[in-house]
Design a protein around this motif. Sequence first.
Motif, PDB file in Angstrom:
ATOM      1  N   ASN B  25      25.857 108.586  21.942  1.00 42.78           N
ATOM      2  CA  ASN B  25      24.690 107.983  21.295  1.00 42.78           C
ATOM      3  C   ASN B  25      24.653 106.487  21.584  1.00 42.78           C
ATOM      4  OD1 ASN B  25      26.638 107.042  19.642  1.00 42.78           O
ATOM      5  ND2 ASN B  25      25.988 108.153  17.825  1.00 42.78           N
ATOM      6  N   ASN B  26      23.558 105.858  21.192  1.00 39.27           N
ATOM      7  CA  ASN B  26      23.363 104.428  21.480  1.00 39.27           C
ATOM      8  C   ASN B  26      23.595 104.089  22.956  1.00 39.27           C
ATOM      9  OD1 ASN B  26      22.634 103.620  18.866  1.00 39.27           O
ATOM     10  ND2 ASN B  26      24.793 103.813  18.257  1.00 39.27           N
ATOM     11  N   PHE B  27      22.976 104.864  23.805  1.00 40.47           N
ATOM     12  CA  PHE B  27      23.163 104.608  25.241  1.00 40.47           C
ATOM     13  C   PHE B  27      21.820 104.166  25.844  1.00 40.47           C
ATOM     14  CE2 PHE B  27      22.070 109.041  24.669  1.00 40.47           C
ATOM     15  CZ  PHE B  27      21.143 109.290  25.661  1.00 40.47           C
ATOM     16  N   PRO B  28      21.866 103.334  26.889  1.00 40.92           N
ATOM     17  CA  PRO B  28      20.629 102.811  27.467  1.00 40.92           C
ATOM     18  C   PRO B  28      19.997 103.733  28.525  1.00 40.92           C
ATOM     19  CG  PRO B  28      22.512 101.781  28.518  1.00 40.92           C
ATOM     20  CD  PRO B  28      23.069 102.737  27.501  1.00 40.92           C
ATOM     21  N   ILE B  29      18.687 103.763  28.539  1.00 40.66           N
ATOM     22  CA  ILE B  29      17.942 104.374  29.643  1.00 40.66           C
ATOM     23  C   ILE B  29      16.955 103.310  30.142  1.00 40.66           C
ATOM     24  CG2 ILE B  29      16.147 106.100  30.219  1.00 40.66           C
ATOM     25  CD1 ILE B  29      18.915 107.338  30.161  1.00 40.66           C
ATOM     26  N   ALA B  30      17.089 102.950  31.400  1.00 42.61           N
ATOM     27  CA  ALA B  30      16.199 101.948  31.992  1.00 42.61           C
ATOM     28  C   ALA B  30      15.022 102.661  32.649  1.00 42.61           C
ATOM     29  CB  ALA B  30      16.967 101.129  33.027  1.00 42.61           C
ATOM     30  N   ASN B  91      15.528 105.485  35.390  1.00 45.44           N
ATOM     31  CA  ASN B  91      16.777 105.603  36.133  1.00 45.44           C
ATOM     32  C   ASN B  91      17.581 106.737  35.480  1.00 45.44           C
ATOM     33  OD1 ASN B  91      19.750 103.561  36.498  1.00 45.44           O
ATOM     34  ND2 ASN B  91      18.836 104.900  37.985  1.00 45.44           N
ATOM     35  N   VAL B  92      18.107 107.650  36.298  1.00 44.58           N
ATOM     36  CA  VAL B  92      18.803 108.802  35.692  1.00 44.58           C
ATOM     37  C   VAL B  92      20.101 108.351  35.022  1.00 44.58           C
ATOM     38  CG1 VAL B  92      17.891 110.540  37.284  1.00 44.58           C
ATOM     39  CG2 VAL B  92      20.086 109.429  37.806  1.00 44.58           C
ATOM     40  N   MET B  93      20.488 109.134  34.043  1.00 45.57           N
ATOM     41  CA  MET B  93      21.792 108.926  33.440  1.00 45.57           C
ATOM     42  C   MET B  93      22.837 109.118  34.548  1.00 45.57           C
ATOM     43  SD  MET B  93      23.585 111.213  30.537  1.00 45.57           S
ATOM     44  CE  MET B  93      22.455 110.911  29.219  1.00 45.57           C
ATOM     45  N   GLY B  94      23.831 108.244  34.578  1.00 46.20           N
ATOM     46  CA  GLY B  94      24.807 108.286  35.670  1.00 46.20           C
ATOM     47  C   GLY B  94      24.469 107.291  36.772  1.00 46.20           C
ATOM     48  N   MET B  97      21.193 101.492  37.805  1.00 42.41           N
ATOM     49  CA  MET B  97      20.101 100.528  37.705  1.00 42.41           C
ATOM     50  C   MET B  97      19.728 100.273  36.253  1.00 42.41           C
ATOM     51  SD  MET B  97      18.986  99.219  40.541  1.00 42.41           S
ATOM     52  CE  MET B  97      19.082  99.489  42.291  1.00 42.41           C
ATOM     53  N   GLY B  98      20.708 100.303  35.386  1.00 39.14           N
ATOM     54  CA  GLY B  98      20.460  99.939  34.003  1.00 39.14           C
ATOM     55  C   GLY B  98      20.612 101.081  33.007  1.00 39.14           C
ATOM     56  N   SER B  99      20.563 102.319  33.492  1.00 41.47           N
ATOM     57  CA  SER B  99      20.779 103.438  32.567  1.00 41.47           C
ATOM     58  C   SER B  99      22.283 103.659  32.372  1.00 41.47           C
ATOM     59  CB  SER B  99      20.132 104.712  33.107  1.00 41.47           C
ATOM     60  OG  SER B  99      18.740 104.633  32.951  1.00 41.47           O
ATOM     61  N   TYR B 100      22.600 104.427  31.354  1.00 37.79           N
ATOM     62  CA  TYR B 100      23.986 104.721  31.021  1.00 37.79           C
ATOM     63  C   TYR B 100      24.691 105.389  32.201  1.00 37.79           C
ATOM     64  CZ  TYR B 100      27.862 106.558  28.180  1.00 37.79           C
ATOM     65  OH  TYR B 100      29.097 106.842  27.668  1.00 37.79           O
ATOM     66  N   GLY B 101      25.700 104.712  32.731  1.00 36.64           N
ATOM     67  CA  GLY B 101      26.400 105.234  33.901  1.00 36.64           C
ATOM     68  C   GLY B 101      27.784 104.643  34.002  1.00 36.64           C
ATOM     69  N   PRO B 102      28.523 104.992  35.032  1.00 33.63           N
ATOM     70  CA  PRO B 102      29.905 104.514  35.161  1.00 33.63           C
ATOM     71  C   PRO B 102      30.031 103.000  35.306  1.00 33.63           C
ATOM     72  CG  PRO B 102      29.230 105.774  37.105  1.00 33.63           C
ATOM     73  CD  PRO B 102      28.175 105.962  36.083  1.00 33.63           C
ATOM     74  N   SER B 103      28.936 102.317  35.696  1.00 33.67           N
ATOM     75  CA  SER B 103      29.044 100.860  35.799  1.00 33.67           C
ATOM     76  C   SER B 103      28.577 100.151  34.524  1.00 33.67           C
ATOM     77  CB  SER B 103      28.262 100.343  37.009  1.00 33.67           C
ATOM     78  OG  SER B 103      26.918 100.746  36.927  1.00 33.67           O
ATOM     79  N   THR B 104      28.190 100.939  33.505  1.00 34.34           N
ATOM     80  CA  THR B 104      27.855 100.347  32.208  1.00 34.34           C
ATOM     81  C   THR B 104      29.126  99.708  31.624  1.00 34.34           C
ATOM     82  OG1 THR B 104      26.219 102.087  31.851  1.00 34.34           O
ATOM     83  CG2 THR B 104      26.930 100.887  29.894  1.00 34.34           C
ATOM     84  N   ILE B 105      28.943  98.539  30.985  1.00 33.17           N
ATOM     85  CA  ILE B 105      30.103  97.859  30.403  1.00 33.17           C
ATOM     86  C   ILE B 105      30.453  98.491  29.047  1.00 33.17           C
ATOM     87  CG2 ILE B 105      30.983  95.635  29.547  1.00 33.17           C
ATOM     88  CD1 ILE B 105      30.468  95.581  32.557  1.00 33.17           C
ATOM     89  N   ASN B 106      31.685  98.877  28.905  1.00 28.61           N
ATOM     90  CA  ASN B 106      32.194  99.369  27.632  1.00 28.61           C
ATOM     91  C   ASN B 106      32.398  98.173  26.715  1.00 28.61           C
ATOM     92  OD1 ASN B 106      33.811 100.166  25.486  1.00 28.61           O
ATOM     93  ND2 ASN B 106      34.998 101.611  26.719  1.00 28.61           N
ATOM     94  N   GLU B 107      31.620  98.133  25.634  1.00 21.78           N
ATOM     95  CA  GLU B 107      31.629  96.913  24.805  1.00 21.78           C
ATOM     96  C   GLU B 107      32.987  96.614  24.201  1.00 21.78           C
ATOM     97  OE1 GLU B 107      28.272  97.070  22.173  1.00 21.78           O
ATOM     98  OE2 GLU B 107      26.886  96.869  23.893  1.00 21.78           O
ATOM     99  N   SER B 108      33.770  97.657  23.908  1.00 21.59           N
ATOM    100  CA  SER B 108      35.050  97.395  23.254  1.00 21.59           C
ATOM    101  C   SER B 108      36.085  96.809  24.220  1.00 21.59           C
ATOM    102  CB  SER B 108      35.590  98.666  22.582  1.00 21.59           C
ATOM    103  OG  SER B 108      35.743  99.675  23.545  1.00 21.59           O
TER     104      SER B 108
END
Lengths: 198, 377
Positions: B25-30, B91-94, B97-108
């Motif tokens: 949850n709380n994941f981005p979709i560009a 942008n597809v998940m995964g 280009m801004g959607s939730y994917g492996p290059s998303t920064i893990n905030e913790s």
Amino acid sequence: MKEEFNIISNLIEENTRVLDVGCGNGDLMKFLQENKTKDIRGLEISKEKVQNCLSKGLTVIEGNAESDLKQFPKSSFDYVILSQTLQAFLNPELVINELLKVGKKVIVTIPNFGYWRVRLQLLFKGTMPVTENLPHEWYNTPNLHMCTIKDFYNFCSTKNIKIYKSIALKKSRISEINKSNLNYKNLDSHLGIFLIES
Amino acid sequence: MNKIIDTKKIIISNPLKLDCGKEINNFPIAYETYGELNSEKSNAILVFHALTGDQYVSGKNPITNKDGWWSYVVGENKPIDTNKFFVICANVMGGCMGSYGPSTINESTGKQIGTDFPIITINDMVNAQYELIKYLEIEKLFAVVGGSMGGMQVLQFVANFPDKAKLAIPIACTSSHSAQNIAFNELGRQAIMADSKWENGFYSNYKLNPDKGLAVARMAAHITYLSEKGLQEKFGRKLQDRDSLRYGFEADFQIESYLRYQGSVFVDRFDANSYLYITRAMDYFDLSKQYKGNLSEAFKKTKTKFFVISFTSDWLYPTSENREIVIALNSVGADVGFVEIESDKGHDSFLLDVPSFLKTLGDYINSTYKIINERRI
């Protein structure tokens, strides 16, 4: 052409499901859509013609009646129409059987090779007939299995196919075909239209 | 790569249960949109992108500064005319280009998720994009359209949401990834993972990038997007900037140089881990398996009108596989049109200037829009 469309349209009940096999550029489909039913599909072998139909927003599938009718479930259409293309198939008998499976009723129209103008050409000119309705030369005709109204009539009775209605067309004159006038209609009409059921 | 550009983005707060079992949850979709949504909200078209596509369908892609990936199809006065339609693409998940994917920064941790990212599927991608449609408050889309992996998403979308699109146009795709498709994807993944800079997927922690592996993956895949005839006609045995062979392993041939170029520009815009995850999602795609081996069950409830398109020289998702979709639709009495377009441009035909494709697609969409609107009045 218009007469044939009118006759076909009159054989079809309103708001039924129709499949036009060999729908060409979709003229008959459009005509029926405006006059009878919105629920109409087409099957056509020529890419160019399929693209034409789709461009008009008609639902048409590129395919060959001899191999692609199988994909439709049994009796999935109220009417299946085969307008002037039966003679172009490698195996017309197989196609008729497939049509009778897919459609509850089938409308077949036949350019009549028994029409007197056709017969006269062969008899007097000694050449393969070329007419308004059959415009090709023997060497480029797509028609592999020409038949006459009488041939098709006899075919139906041999194969136990029920003929609901059989109509003969000469120019724009319409008449019914029956057993007693068959020989005359076979000589005097350029087109036969049959409503059949297995 | 991963320049921060102002991308339109939503954060999806509803929990989404992924096929792998994990809940997110709380994941981005560009996403990006083109054109205007009309007051009846009846002109929205959701476009799904393919493996290496993104949300920038048309106009200039702000990240690459090149034309959007479907500029031949979408734009003003194009087959999907943005003067008339409101076009949405996410942008597809995964993706990267801004959607939730492996290059998303893990905030913790402040680091990229890398291969801690869960395995995702086409189904997951589609479910996430449905959240976007809800966010945009569109009750019913006029159309869902996509080629290749975009076509797979079209099929999955209609299967999941049978009454949310009036029209579905899957192009050059399949309902289930074949052994050959999986084989090529595996080749690409192995090339990436064999690159010592891949670091089990945590290359960003070491400021590394497995660009050699990713370039090879792209080169191999690129061959599958073309046709033998197309390659032969365009390149043949022509030499690259030289009159004779050099008796070495430089790019003597134009085709070599071309593929090397394709590989090198790709690594500038695409994330290697995204390539792994998205190709995996494609390999896992088997719509008929989701419906106990009966593909037509997937479409049983739908009133959506379909138009399936394939290309003669596409050997990656050949006509026979597109026809299987048509057969499944016919067997449940769905409203489906189909044509195989003549083209020697291979699988890539759907992205390129293929006039009979562009004309048929445009005319079909416009006449259908007119027919559907007239019917409603």
